[in-house]
Write an enzyme that holds these catalytic residues in place. Structure first.
Site, PDB file in Angstrom:
ATOM      1  N   HIS A 268       0.856  -1.196   0.000  1.00 26.14           N
ATOM      2  CA  HIS A 268       0.000   0.000   0.000  1.00 26.14           C
ATOM      3  C   HIS A 268       0.887   1.239   0.000  1.00 26.14           C
ATOM      4  O   HIS A 268       1.419   1.628  -1.027  1.00 26.14           O
ATOM      5  CB  HIS A 268      -0.921  -0.060   1.219  1.00 26.14           C
ATOM      6  CG  HIS A 268      -2.009   0.977   1.233  1.00 26.14           C
ATOM      7  ND1 HIS A 268      -2.298   1.784   0.164  1.00 26.14           N
ATOM      8  CD2 HIS A 268      -2.901   1.330   2.216  1.00 26.14           C
ATOM      9  CE1 HIS A 268      -3.312   2.583   0.478  1.00 26.14           C
ATOM     10  NE2 HIS A 268      -3.687   2.333   1.708  1.00 26.14           N
TER      11      HIS A 268
ATOM     12  N   HIS B 299      -0.910  -0.187 -11.890  1.00 22.11           N
ATOM     13  CA  HIS B 299      -1.685   0.098 -10.694  1.00 22.11           C
ATOM     14  C   HIS B 299      -2.841  -0.884 -10.615  1.00 22.11           C
ATOM     15  O   HIS B 299      -3.435  -1.242 -11.629  1.00 22.11           O
ATOM     16  CB  HIS B 299      -2.222   1.539 -10.719  1.00 22.11           C
ATOM     17  CG  HIS B 299      -2.714   2.028  -9.393  1.00 22.11           C
ATOM     18  ND1 HIS B 299      -3.968   1.731  -8.921  1.00 22.11           N
ATOM     19  CD2 HIS B 299      -2.118   2.799  -8.437  1.00 22.11           C
ATOM     20  CE1 HIS B 299      -4.131   2.294  -7.731  1.00 22.11           C
ATOM     21  NE2 HIS B 299      -3.030   2.947  -7.415  1.00 22.11           N
TER      22      HIS B 299
ATOM     23  N   ASP C 192       3.567   6.532  -7.393  1.00 22.77           N
ATOM     24  CA  ASP C 192       4.631   6.147  -6.471  1.00 22.77           C
ATOM     25  C   ASP C 192       6.012   6.278  -7.114  1.00 22.77           C
ATOM     26  O   ASP C 192       6.987   6.642  -6.462  1.00 22.77           O
ATOM     27  CB  ASP C 192       4.428   4.708  -5.999  1.00 22.77           C
ATOM     28  CG  ASP C 192       3.119   4.524  -5.253  1.00 22.77           C
ATOM     29  OD1 ASP C 192       2.895   5.286  -4.303  1.00 22.77           O
ATOM     30  OD2 ASP C 192       2.329   3.658  -5.643  1.00 22.77           O
TER      31      ASP C 192
END
Length: 429
Positions: free
Chosen positions: A266, A307, A365
């Site tokens: 996460h 993702h 990210d």
């Protein structure tokens, strides 16, 4: 509620079970399975990938289109035209503030940035090399011990002031985690600065001289907070809602969200990106690792690409991509070996047929890890930054749930253990 109905036929149960179909303003229809328990049935959905656990008006994601809306506003527009605190107001209140409302809200948040001096003693109890997320879990939960005046979750004013305190104090606590790990004195907030500039001041400033924060870096930090502010019913937000459904205080609920975010699947993903770049080590080895990533028999994965929700481009990564080069230029980090590896990987992912066909584009990210590395934020602080930004979404979802009729969360299970058996005395085993 729509007029549509779904029917379920089960062997051994006479007649079809009729279930209402609910329609939202966006997204697929939802079959309401609530009446199945009366028939002695549960649904089975590991990971809740096909289950709506709640009704919400806050955030909508269309993974196929690469769309992220906060209260109906596209994330790209908010990143370009808004700022983090205005987005916090939007998530919490449902509408953008006018000029007077925004000023009052910003002033209120900035007036709550200090933390009680007793919290310094909490930090003294942590080892110098404690993970910052471990410290954040502890100190955020501990805030409940300081604010007995506003812990009535059924009081809207108490919920509002708790929200203000959490959003205001998270950057202060995050910076304290960093300073503790460095053995450096804590920096008090400077409320003459913007929210994100103030965070960087507390992170990198020292009492011996006036802090100087590059406006490009402060803007990038604000966008990082904004892009992480909310992401619908993800693992940590669902954790906050589940904890909140028990009637727990908001500080405990946000602490539970931080714990869930700590997981590498996460919030730890941007930390994993930098660890991957360090594993690659040199530009000459990129082809080797790309080849491994394409080999389905090799467990190696390129972190920061693709993702779970977005089956197209992550809309947040488009924004991050635009500010990445600005930050690298401002920090003079273009020649950093790891960042050079990252930029080459980005080029491959955007052009290589394998990545393009599988839509393994760089995600938020990937870029946030690069930017924070350039700013000088250590890898183990990345998830703390994520938690700081996500606090706005967590508290908005918690408040939305508490403000409406709700039930304590109680997931069911498919039991596959022993059937009933009799206890055997020790001497007979």
């Amino acid at each position: 509620m729509s007029d549509k109905k779904a029917q379920l036929t089960v062997d051994g149960i006479d007649g079809a079970i009729e279930m209402p179909v609910r329609s939202g303003t966006l997204g697929p229809d939802v079959v309401d399975v609530g009446n199945l328990t009366g028939k002695g049935l549960f649904t089975y959905d590991p990971g809740f990938v096909s289950t709506a656990s709640c009704e919400s008006k806050i955030t909508f994601i269309d993974g196929g289109k690469g769309q992220l809306l906060h209260r109906g506003y596209p994330i790209e527009q908010l990143a370009e035209k808004s700022d983090y605190l205005e987005t916090c107001y939007l998530l919490m209140n449902g509408e953008l503030p006018d000029a007077e409302q925004k000023k009052k809200y910003v002033d209120t948040i900035m007036s709550h940035t200090m933390v009680h001096e007793s919290l310094v003693s909490f930090f003294k109890g942590f080892r110098y090399d404690a993970h910052p997320m471990a410290m954040m879990c502890g100190v955020v939960g501990a805030l409940a011990s300081f604010y007995h005046d506003s812990l009535d979750i059924n009081n809207p004013q108490h919920r509002e002031i708790s929200a203000h305190r959490l959003i205001a104090k998270m950057p202060t606590l995050a910076a304290m985690c960093y300073k503790h790990s460095q053995g450096m004195p804590f920096m008090y907030p400077d409320n003459s600065r913007s929210y994100s500039e103030n965070f960087l001041h507390m992170m990198f400033g020292n009492p011996c001289e006036t802090s100087k924060v590059d406006p490009v870096v402060a803007k990038a930090m604000d966008i990082i907070f904004l892009l992480h502010a909310d992401h619908e019913q993800n693992a940590s937000t669902s954790t906050v809602r589940l904890a909140g459904s028990s009637g727990a205080n908001p500080f405990a609920c946000i602490s539970s969200g931080i714990a869930a975010l700590w997981g590498p699947a996460h919030g730890g993903a941007n930390e994993a990106v930098l660890n991957m770049l360090q594993e690659i080590g040199d530009e000459s080895r990129i082809d080797e690792f790309v080849k491994r990533a394409k080999d389905k028999n090799d467990p190696f994965r390129l972190m920061g690409f693709g993702h779970r929700v977005y089956k197209n481009f992550d809309p947040r990564s488009r924004v991050m991509q635009g500010i990445c080069d600005e930050v690298l230029g401002a920090m003079g980090a273009e020649n950093d070996p790891l960042l050079k590896i990252a930029k080459k990987l980005e080029k491959i992912a955007l052009e290589d047929d394998y990545f393009v066909e599988k839509k393994l584009y760089p995600n938020v990210d990937f870029y946030s890890g690069i930017i924070m590395k350039a700013i000088g934020i250590p890898t183990d602080m990345f998830t703390v930054i994520f938690a700081t930004g996500r606090t706005a979404g967590w508290i908005a979802h918690w408040n939305e749930m508490i403000s409406n009729p709700y039930k304590i969360g109680r997931p069911r299970q498919l039991y596959t253990g022993y059937t009933q058996r009799d206890y055997v005395p020790l001497e007979q085993r």
